[in-house]
Design a protein around this motif. Structure first.
Motif, short mmCIF file in Angstrom:
data_model
loop_
_atom_site.label_atom_id
_atom_site.label_comp_id
_atom_site.label_asym_id
_atom_site.label_seq_id
_atom_site.Cartn_x
_atom_site.Cartn_y
_atom_site.Cartn_z
N VAL A 22 25.08 -17.00 18.52
CA VAL A 22 25.23 -15.67 18.17
C VAL A 22 23.91 -14.99 18.41
O VAL A 22 22.84 -15.28 17.92
CB VAL A 22 25.86 -15.39 16.77
N ASP A 23 24.03 -13.55 18.64
CA ASP A 23 22.98 -12.55 18.74
C ASP A 23 22.90 -11.67 17.75
O ASP A 23 23.52 -10.50 18.20
CB ASP A 23 22.65 -12.24 20.18
N LEU A 24 22.73 -11.76 16.54
CA LEU A 24 22.79 -10.82 15.30
C LEU A 24 21.77 -10.96 14.63
O LEU A 24 21.16 -11.72 14.50
CB LEU A 24 24.26 -11.31 14.79
N PRO A 25 21.54 -9.64 13.97
CA PRO A 25 20.70 -9.77 12.72
C PRO A 25 20.69 -10.78 11.64
O PRO A 25 21.92 -11.09 11.52
CB PRO A 25 20.65 -8.35 12.21
N ASP A 26 19.67 -11.23 11.15
CA ASP A 26 19.71 -12.11 10.01
C ASP A 26 20.50 -11.86 8.76
O ASP A 26 21.06 -12.77 8.07
CB ASP A 26 18.18 -12.57 9.67
N ASP A 27 20.69 -10.42 8.73
CA ASP A 27 21.18 -10.20 7.29
C ASP A 27 22.59 -10.03 7.55
O ASP A 27 23.38 -9.46 6.69
CB ASP A 27 20.67 -8.89 6.93
N VAL A 28 23.47 -10.07 8.68
CA VAL A 28 24.83 -10.24 8.90
C VAL A 28 25.46 -11.21 8.05
O VAL A 28 25.03 -12.29 7.96
CB VAL A 28 25.02 -10.22 10.17
N PRO A 29 26.33 -10.94 6.85
CA PRO A 29 27.16 -11.96 6.36
C PRO A 29 27.93 -12.91 7.06
O PRO A 29 28.26 -12.61 8.17
CB PRO A 29 28.05 -11.13 5.51
N LEU A 30 27.74 -14.24 6.86
CA LEU A 30 28.51 -15.28 7.39
C LEU A 30 30.04 -14.88 7.74
O LEU A 30 30.42 -15.33 8.94
CB LEU A 30 28.10 -16.54 6.90
N LEU A 31 30.50 -14.62 6.81
CA LEU A 31 32.01 -14.04 6.96
C LEU A 31 32.28 -13.26 8.11
O LEU A 31 33.12 -13.48 9.10
CB LEU A 31 32.48 -13.21 5.86
N TRP A 32 31.46 -12.28 8.54
CA TRP A 32 31.68 -11.46 9.55
C TRP A 32 31.24 -12.08 11.04
O TRP A 32 31.88 -11.74 12.06
CB TRP A 32 30.79 -10.04 9.52
#
Length: 154
Positions: A14-24
């Protein structure tokens, strides 16, 4: 940031910021929608998943903090072969609306991994952070006892 996760035995990038909640990450990016959003503050348990076998509230675990294998409700059983705890839920007709049940099952599975012979008090303590608006708590307790008994038979 690019992150590699192991979810239900499969690798996901996944290519996402580190602060995105795992749920999402699980729901929106990986497409595993069995894990539910309930409150967003770790108070209801609907978003419960396992990281290395330990029950966690995925709404409060940041992607950058994930260190270990993730198991969601989709990873407990196999198509055509439910996990013992899932079958106990069916046998006891636990679900009514069903919304909280994936989190309930994941919490119960974690309990049984730690304590294969829980008492009523053990079950109540382990499950107290998982809310069920339908109030099926007596059925949940009975299903956990049934699963514990069946797991001993295997």
């Amino acid at each position: 940031m690019s992150t590699r996760l192991r979810i239900n035995g499969k690798s996901h990038q996944v290519d996402l910021p580190d602060d995105v909640p795992l749920l999402w990450v699980l729901r929106d990016n990986v497409g595993l929608t069995g894990t539910k959003y309930g409150c967003g503050v770790a108070a209801c348990g609907a978003c419960t998943v396992h990281i290395d076998g330990v029950a966690v509230r995925s709404c409060q675990v940041a992607l950058g903090d994930v260190d270990g294998d993730i198991t969601t409700i989709e990873g407990l059983g196999k198509p055509g072969a439910m996990a013992v705890i899932q079958q106990a839920w069916v046998d006891h007709q636990v679900a009514q609306c069903g919304y909280c049940q994936s989190g309930q099952i994941m919490q119960a599975a974690s309990l049984l991994a730690e304590n294969p012979s829980p008492t009523d008090a053990d079950i109540d303590e382990a499950m107290q952070g998982n809310l069920c608006r339908c109030g099926t708590y007596p059925r949940i307790r009975a299903a956990v006892h049934t699963a514990a008994s069946k797991m001993k038979e295997v």
